[in-house]
Scaffold this motif. Structure first.
Motif, mmCIF file in Angstrom:
data_model
loop_
_atom_site.group_PDB
_atom_site.id
_atom_site.type_symbol
_atom_site.label_atom_id
_atom_site.label_comp_id
_atom_site.label_asym_id
_atom_site.label_seq_id
_atom_site.Cartn_x
_atom_site.Cartn_y
_atom_site.Cartn_z
ATOM 1 N N ASN A 1 30.719 17.392 13.096
ATOM 2 C CA ASN A 1 31.639 16.452 13.759
ATOM 3 C C ASN A 1 32.329 17.075 14.980
ATOM 4 O O ASN A 1 33.552 17.047 15.101
ATOM 5 C CB ASN A 1 32.680 15.923 12.771
ATOM 6 C CG ASN A 1 32.086 14.910 11.796
ATOM 7 O OD1 ASN A 1 30.918 14.527 11.905
ATOM 8 N ND2 ASN A 1 32.884 14.464 10.841
ATOM 9 N N GLN A 2 31.521 17.595 15.884
ATOM 10 C CA GLN A 2 32.059 18.229 17.093
ATOM 11 C C GLN A 2 31.438 17.602 18.340
ATOM 12 O O GLN A 2 31.084 18.288 19.298
ATOM 13 C CB GLN A 2 31.798 19.741 17.030
ATOM 14 C CG GLN A 2 32.654 20.427 15.973
ATOM 15 C CD GLN A 2 32.122 21.778 15.528
ATOM 16 O OE1 GLN A 2 30.913 21.968 15.389
ATOM 17 N NE2 GLN A 2 33.015 22.709 15.274
ATOM 18 N N GLU A 3 31.329 16.261 18.322
ATOM 19 C CA GLU A 3 30.666 15.549 19.417
ATOM 20 C C GLU A 3 31.301 15.829 20.775
ATOM 21 O O GLU A 3 30.612 15.816 21.796
ATOM 22 C CB GLU A 3 30.664 14.038 19.148
ATOM 23 C CG GLU A 3 32.051 13.420 19.056
ATOM 24 C CD GLU A 3 32.026 11.914 18.797
ATOM 25 O OE1 GLU A 3 30.928 11.362 18.609
ATOM 26 O OE2 GLU A 3 33.111 11.304 18.786
ATOM 27 N N LYS A 4 32.587 16.099 20.786
ATOM 28 C CA LYS A 4 33.281 16.317 22.057
ATOM 29 C C LYS A 4 32.925 17.678 22.671
ATOM 30 O O LYS A 4 33.009 17.846 23.892
ATOM 31 C CB LYS A 4 34.797 16.226 21.842
ATOM 32 C CG LYS A 4 35.616 16.336 23.120
ATOM 33 C CD LYS A 4 37.107 16.158 22.847
ATOM 34 C CE LYS A 4 37.918 16.310 24.135
ATOM 35 N NZ LYS A 4 39.382 16.175 23.887
ATOM 36 N N TYR A 5 32.501 18.620 21.838
ATOM 37 C CA TYR A 5 32.341 19.993 22.315
ATOM 38 C C TYR A 5 30.926 20.548 22.195
ATOM 39 O O TYR A 5 30.604 21.548 22.850
ATOM 40 C CB TYR A 5 33.281 20.928 21.528
ATOM 41 C CG TYR A 5 34.681 20.413 21.373
ATOM 42 C CD1 TYR A 5 35.508 20.246 22.481
ATOM 43 C CD2 TYR A 5 35.195 20.082 20.118
ATOM 44 C CE1 TYR A 5 36.808 19.773 22.347
ATOM 45 C CE2 TYR A 5 36.485 19.605 19.969
ATOM 46 C CZ TYR A 5 37.285 19.458 21.075
ATOM 47 O OH TYR A 5 38.564 18.985 20.934
ATOM 48 N N ILE A 6 30.086 19.948 21.362
ATOM 49 C CA ILE A 6 28.797 20.547 21.039
ATOM 50 C C ILE A 6 27.905 20.741 22.275
ATOM 51 O O ILE A 6 27.192 21.742 22.386
ATOM 52 C CB ILE A 6 28.057 19.715 19.952
ATOM 53 C CG1 ILE A 6 26.790 20.437 19.486
ATOM 54 C CG2 ILE A 6 27.723 18.320 20.456
ATOM 55 C CD1 ILE A 6 27.060 21.736 18.756
ATOM 56 N N GLY A 7 27.972 19.825 23.219
ATOM 57 C CA GLY A 7 27.172 19.960 24.436
ATOM 58 C C GLY A 7 27.540 21.198 25.221
ATOM 59 O O GLY A 7 26.658 21.912 25.728
ATOM 60 N N ASP B 1 27.255 34.314 15.159
ATOM 61 C CA ASP B 1 27.678 33.116 14.427
ATOM 62 C C ASP B 1 28.522 32.291 15.393
ATOM 63 O O ASP B 1 29.667 32.629 15.671
ATOM 64 C CB ASP B 1 28.492 33.537 13.196
ATOM 65 C CG ASP B 1 28.982 32.350 12.377
ATOM 66 O OD1 ASP B 1 28.743 31.191 12.783
ATOM 67 O OD2 ASP B 1 29.611 32.579 11.330
ATOM 68 N N LEU B 2 27.953 31.196 15.892
ATOM 69 C CA LEU B 2 28.617 30.388 16.906
ATOM 70 C C LEU B 2 29.034 29.037 16.340
ATOM 71 O O LEU B 2 28.213 28.330 15.758
ATOM 72 C CB LEU B 2 27.692 30.180 18.102
ATOM 73 C CG LEU B 2 28.208 29.302 19.255
ATOM 74 C CD1 LEU B 2 29.457 29.914 19.887
ATOM 75 C CD2 LEU B 2 27.119 29.103 20.302
ATOM 76 N N SER B 3 30.286 28.697 16.515
ATOM 77 C CA SER B 3 30.773 27.380 16.102
ATOM 78 C C SER B 3 30.450 26.354 17.182
ATOM 79 O O SER B 3 30.350 26.686 18.369
ATOM 80 C CB SER B 3 32.281 27.427 15.872
ATOM 81 O OG SER B 3 32.794 26.129 15.637
ATOM 82 N N GLY B 4 30.304 25.111 16.767
ATOM 83 C CA GLY B 4 29.956 24.045 17.692
ATOM 84 C C GLY B 4 31.039 23.670 18.677
ATOM 85 O O GLY B 4 30.819 22.812 19.545
ATOM 86 N N ASP B 5 32.205 24.318 18.611
ATOM 87 C CA ASP B 5 33.256 24.016 19.587
ATOM 88 C C ASP B 5 33.670 25.235 20.414
ATOM 89 O O ASP B 5 34.584 25.145 21.228
ATOM 90 C CB ASP B 5 34.486 23.385 18.912
ATOM 91 C CG ASP B 5 35.023 24.214 17.760
ATOM 92 O OD1 ASP B 5 34.641 25.397 17.644
ATOM 93 O OD2 ASP B 5 35.812 23.680 16.962
ATOM 94 N N ASP B 6 33.000 26.363 20.220
ATOM 95 C CA ASP B 6 33.308 27.550 21.015
ATOM 96 C C ASP B 6 32.304 27.704 22.165
ATOM 97 O O ASP B 6 31.264 27.039 22.188
ATOM 98 C CB ASP B 6 33.312 28.799 20.132
ATOM 99 C CG ASP B 6 34.477 28.802 19.139
ATOM 100 O OD1 ASP B 6 35.491 28.139 19.423
ATOM 101 O OD2 ASP B 6 34.358 29.443 18.090
#
Length: 323
Positions: free
Chosen positions: A17-23, A93-98
């Protein structure tokens, strides 16, 4: 003379649920100056547009593995799924908002390759950004040249890990063989970093590379914000890690540091209303040393089951009304 082949780096990106940042996270991987990268993306059963954005990105950058979970397996299990498919010498280990800065992988690999095999982690400084991407502060304060103003532990950091949180988790590059040796992340826990730090630093060294190479996103509802939520499981995971540290400790100084850390968790248990867990922490503390009157007082408050968290929130709410 044959040119030395560059070691592969596996970037394991977990998203939920990181649609705003995943791109932006995916694009930061594509913009790396280092060529030998394996990207593994695990969507943890997102209910927003995260998965569709990942799939759209994959159409233009097909050279990565996408794992789609039918249900949310949690961070640790999802990462281990990626680790099972990773073939890189090193892993991130990368998070979908970093966000990774363009030269991050190249600079960390260069540092790793100059180190001996007993180094498990290369970590760096980071800049914190808000939900809109605005830079707020660096993890370690820096001078005008971007260098840390404080001495950051490096080498044998086990005692430092016991003492306090000091590593910005998403800045780590890890030796994949060490991750496999440790059995990956402990899937019974609600978060990975404290446990990984304890288990790895007890046997391996860490190296601090003094550069800002990652943008760490500060978002509402993060793990750190949920520590004081009763039943979140975060403090219980801390208890489990403290038990592991108890078994790994090598000298009296390490037991003293662990005892001090346990005391902080007991206070957090009081605030979170985790009264039974406070008793478990106190029992572990008793194996190390006498808790002392301050901790005994906190335990009395726990046994009285005072709703400290609720009272404090009530106080803040009414303080705002008065203001």
């Amino acid at each position: 003379m044959e040119e030395k082949q560059q070691p592969e780096v596996s970037i394991i990106l977990t998203a939920y649920n990181q649609e705003k940042y995943i791109g932006e996270a995916l694009e930061s991987v594509r913009q790396q100056t280092y060529p030998a990268i394996q990207l593994i993306v695990i969507d943890n059963a997102s209910t927003d547009r995260t998965l569709s954005i990942i799939e759209q990105y994959k159409e233009t950058s097909p050279a990565f593995l996408l794992i789609k979970n039918a249900n949310n397996k949690g961070l640790c299990k999802a990462f281990n799924q990626g680790l099972a498919a990773a073939y890189g010498k090193y892993a991130i280990d990368l998070s979908g908002d970093d966000v990774l800065m363009p030269e991050r992988v190249a600079k960390q690999v260069k540092s790793f390759e100059a180190l001996t095999d007993d180094y498990a982690v290369v970590f760096t400084n980071a800049v914190y950004i808000d939900t809109d991407g605005k830079e707020k502060k660096t993890h370690y304060p820096v001078d005008v040249n971007g260098k840390s103003l404080q001495k950051v532990p490096s080498g044998d950091v086990y005692k430092n890990v016991l003492e306090k949180y000091f590593i910005c988790t998403p800045t780590m590059m890890m030796r994949t063989s060490v991750l496999h040796y440790l059995g990956g992340y402990d899937e019974s826990l609600h978060f990975e970093d404290f446990d990984f730090w304890v288990r790895s630093s007890a046997q391996f060294h860490y190296f601090y590379l003094d550069e800002v190479l990652t943008k760490k996103r500060m978002v509402p509802g993060s793990l750190s914000a949920r520590v004081y939520q009763k039943g979140s499981g975060i403090l219980f995971s801390c208890y489990e890690v403290c038990n592991k540290a108890y078994d790994l400790n090598r000298d009296q100084e390490e037991f003293d540091l662990l005892a001090a850390r346990i005391r902080t968790f007991i206070r957090k248990c009081l605030y979170a209303g985790e009264f039974e867990l406070a008793e478990q922490f106190c029992k572990l503390l008793n194996y190390i040393e006498n808790p002392g009157w301050q901790t005994e007082l906190i335990m009395v408050l726990c046994r009285l089951r005072l709703p400290v968290n609720s009272l404090y929130r009530f106080y803040l709410k009414n303080l705002k009304k008065v203001g």
